[in-house]
Design an enzyme around this catalytic site. Structure first.
Site, PDB file in Angstrom:
ATOM      1  N   TYR A 184       0.835  -1.207   0.000  1.00 54.36           N
ATOM      2  CA  TYR A 184       0.000   0.000   0.000  1.00 54.36           C
ATOM      3  C   TYR A 184       0.869   1.257   0.000  1.00 54.36           C
ATOM      4  CZ  TYR A 184      -3.103   3.699   1.545  1.00 54.36           C
ATOM      5  OH  TYR A 184      -3.784   4.880   1.629  1.00 54.36           O
ATOM      6  N   HIS A 185       1.800   1.323   0.927  1.00 57.94           N
ATOM      7  CA  HIS A 185       2.582   2.547   1.083  1.00 57.94           C
ATOM      8  C   HIS A 185       3.629   2.702  -0.016  1.00 57.94           C
ATOM      9  CE1 HIS A 185       0.892   1.820   5.126  1.00 57.94           C
ATOM     10  NE2 HIS A 185       0.695   3.118   5.068  1.00 57.94           N
ATOM     11  N   LYS A 548      11.986  17.440   8.611  1.00 57.73           N
ATOM     12  CA  LYS A 548      10.759  16.775   9.041  1.00 57.73           C
ATOM     13  C   LYS A 548      10.807  16.648  10.567  1.00 57.73           C
ATOM     14  CE  LYS A 548       8.366  13.721   7.098  1.00 57.73           C
ATOM     15  NZ  LYS A 548       7.200  14.622   6.901  1.00 57.73           N
ATOM     16  N   ASP A 552       6.463  12.068  12.110  1.00 55.72           N
ATOM     17  CA  ASP A 552       5.836  11.786  10.821  1.00 55.72           C
ATOM     18  C   ASP A 552       6.890  11.263   9.849  1.00 55.72           C
ATOM     19  OD1 ASP A 552       4.412  11.828   8.406  1.00 55.72           O
ATOM     20  OD2 ASP A 552       4.841  13.959   8.121  1.00 55.72           O
ATOM     21  N   HIS A 554       6.134  10.004   6.743  1.00 56.55           N
ATOM     22  CA  HIS A 554       5.712  10.082   5.344  1.00 56.55           C
ATOM     23  C   HIS A 554       6.560  11.155   4.659  1.00 56.55           C
ATOM     24  CE1 HIS A 554       2.203   7.983   7.005  1.00 56.55           C
ATOM     25  NE2 HIS A 554       2.054   7.513   5.799  1.00 56.55           N
TER      26      HIS A 554
END
Length: 674
Positions: A184-185, A548, A552, A554
């Site tokens: 998915y990712h 970042k 997180d 992503h």
């Protein structure tokens, strides 16, 4: 003529088909926020509305093995999921939900062994036997190095933990899926269908090879282990291609498990997967269009009976705006129920068998995936392809091509780069259009954590942690010692700290430095000219720090900004994910940067950006502009601008070259000193 008895009347084709309907897939909603008790209420509400399985979203501190009071957890507690710090939280999370009757999926990776241990301990406190439990731990650490970023330990120790979970569950919790190979990712990070196939299958091979070599599973039982490996996939908007991808997955998996591992029993070779459809393609402009996107993407994983998902969870239509409300999740659930119960989808054999177009596309995908698998195998497998940054680099390049196609209009996104004129959506108007997490959740969770620590038997905790350390150092399976830790009251951070001390921590390659630049002319060339002019005035090349802060992981947006800034002629400082505000400000100071760009998608932007601004002012860097990108509601955007942020970019700002031009103009106008 005598009338036939009722029992002898011919059965209509329609009623016969209805009687032979397949059972629908599991209906899930990915849920979790604020606290265990709040999430328990959401779980029970969704179950009462017809949801048939649970899918737990944990907050980022839990996913990365930190307690809620750790410095890196600031601003992240309860934001993208539920905080689970100990057995008390896990028991509250499932209060009133009998775990021996529930199918639970947990999106947890690096600390999967720990969260499964907490789940088993909570079930035992309910009086449920281990062998009655069914569900899934995602437990795919390899894709974390490539996309999602919630890894903790280096690859080899991480594979050891996966092996321990597999070897334990196939005997003790036989209905549990101990490993959910997660493509998915990969798609969220920009993977093409061929890359999604190859990288996910390479991951499964790395895991199964580890189990083979680990010695905990006898050869006679290996087929059972293969039969419990499941997959979690993505389905994008090109739903014919995605449907073919799923058929390719089923055929390649059957081929690999038969030919590479000698699994004779066909039922153990079945490709078993759950799905969440694509979130990457959800748009902030005209978000109501996302409903159609979600439906089309769902069809890709339900239409073909031979490649149908075992479980489906759908994002809410407004996830590009912020945290969805319970009503938004209900809307997604109703979509699944309408397809399953109102249509005749489940009454037929595979409707694509015999289609030349489908067969040709499936064969093409399989051939390309085999080529990529051969390249990865020649490197030494998935772990070697991570250490060399090969797979990460390829994902960054694919995502760059995707974004450039959207910018140029070659890839049409309705409401974003075409058909942008339209009436404002009434669905997004007014207070409460999206859900927000009350800031007091974090302080309340920390106080509850302190009370938990104070109330437990410290000697039992110390003894359980010593047992865990011994198992790690002696190479024994960690599951039973971890379950003992759960019952003793050990916290998530304490369990993870023992493993950090034994295994060490890891920072994955970013893939940014080696990503290829394919654009030399056009608008980007104009930006480069402007960069050269401003750099000449400054006396040195414009330098941008891309950071970042928080947990997180992503990193897709940050990576693309870093690549585009480099391609625009700037010098770029990008050190990856999971940095504290103090580390970011220190890097800005040491590197003498001209602009700081922060990327945050977890909802923690206000506290983290505010701290960065405060620390920059304290270090005499207040003249350096700070720009922020992420999923940021309008009210938070106003707060950030008032706090001193120079620019805020959200998903609607898809034109990266335009963003680079804006940043250079900002520096030119502010006349930043060298």
């Amino acid at each position: 003529m005598m009338e036939k008895p009722m029992s002898e009347k011919p059965v209509s084709a329609a009623s016969s088909a209805a009687q032979n309907r397949d059972k629908p897939w599991l209906f899930r909603t990915y849920s979790g926020h604020s606290s265990a008790r709040e999430t328990n209420h959401l779980f029970r509400t969704n179950l009462s509305r017809g949801q048939t399985g649970l899918s737990v979203a944990f907050d980022l501190p839990t996913q990365t093995g930190y307690d809620s009071d750790h410095v890196l957890a600031r601003g992240e507690v309860g934001k993208v999921g539920v905080p689970v710090g100990h057995l008390g939280d896990m028991m509250a999370l499932f209060e009133g939900i009998p775990l021996d009757k529930m199918n639970t999926s947990m999106t947890i990776n690096a600390p999967a062994a720990w969260l499964l241990s907490l789940y088993i301990a909570a079930a035992e406190r309910q009086g449920a036997a281990r062998d009655t439990l069914s569900g899934t731990t995602q437990n795919d650490i390899i894709k974390e190095y490539l996309s999602r970023g919630t890894y903790i330990f280096p690859p080899q120790p991480s594979l050891r933990l996966i092996n321990d979970v597999i070897a334990f569950t196939y005997k003790e919790v036989p209905k549990w899926n101990p490993m959910n190979v997660c493509s998915y990712h990969l798609q969220e990070a920009g993977a093409t269908p061929e890359q999604e196939l190859a990288f996910a299958l390479a991951t499964s091979i790395a895991v199964l090879d580890t189990v083979k070599a680990g010695g905990q599973v006898p050869d006679a039982d290996f087929g059972q282990v293969v039969g419990r490996i499941s997959f979690f996939v993505n389905a994008g908007i090109r739903f014919v291609t995605e449907l073919c991808k799923m058929r390719a997955f089923t055929e390649l998996w059957d081929e690999i498990t038969r030919d590479r591992y000698g699994v004779a029993d066909e039922k153990f070779r079945r490709f078993r997967y759950g799905v969440q459809v694509n979130s990457l393609g959800l748009t902030e402009p005209q978000p109501e269009n996302n409903v159609y996107r979600i439906l089309l993407e769902m069809l890709a994983v339900t239409l073909s009976k031979n490649a149908r998902a075992r479980a489906v969870q759908l994002p809410a239509w407004n996830e590009a705006l912020g945290l969805p409300r319970p009503w938004d999740q209900q809307w997604s659930l109703r979509l699944q129920q309408i397809v399953a119960y109102e249509t005749d989808l489940l009454e037929y054999a595979d409707i694509f068998d015999g289609s030349h177009a489908i067969t040709d596309k499936v064969e093409a995908l399989k051939a390309q995936a085999r080529e990529e698998l051969a390249r990865i195998d020649a490197m030494g497998g998935a772990v070697a392809a991570i250490d060399s940054s090969y797979m990460k680099q390829k994902l960054v390049e694919s995502n760059t091509r995707r974004l450039k196609a959207i910018e140029s209009g070659e890839q049409i996104v309705v409401g974003v780069n075409k058909f942008t004129e339209g009436a404002p959506s009434p669905l997004t108007a007014g207070d409460g259009a999206i859900m927000t997490v009350d800031p007091k959740v974090e302080s309340e969770q920390i106080e509850a954590l302190k009370a938990w620590r104070a109330s437990r038997d410290s000697k039992a905790v110390d003894s359980a942690l010593a047992g865990l350390r011994s198992a790690l150092q002696e190479g024994r399976n960690v599951m039973e010692p971890s379950i003992a830790c759960a019952h003793a009251g050990v916290t998530t951070g304490e369990w993870s700290d023992v493993l950090r001390q034994v295994f060490g921590e890891y920072r994955a390659p970013t893939g940014v430095g080696r990503a290829a630049n394919e654009e030399k002319t056009g608008r980007l060339a104009d930006v480069r000219t402007h960069v050269d002019a401003v750099s000449a005035r400054l006396g040195r090349r414009i330098k941008m720090l891309v950071g970042k802060p928080g947990l997180d992981g992503h990193s897709n947006g940050a990576e693309q900004v870093a690549v585009r800034a480099r391609d625009a002629g700037m010098e770029v400082v990008y050190e990856g994910i999971r940095l504290t505000p103090a580390q970011i400000v220190n890097a800005a100071l040491e590197e003498s940067v001209h602009v700081v760009g922060l990327s945050i998608l977890s909802g923690s932007h206000v506290p983290l950006v505010t701290e960065v601004l405060e620390r920059m002012k304290a270090n005499g860097l207040e003249d350096i502009p700070v720009i922020v990108g992420g999923i940021i509601p309008p009210e938070d955007e106003r707060l950030l601008l008032e706090a001193g942020v120079a620019r805020v970019y959200t998903p609607k700002d898809y034109d990266l070259t335009g963003i680079m031009a804006d940043i250079v103009t900002l520096l030119d106008e502010q006349k930043v000193a060298a």
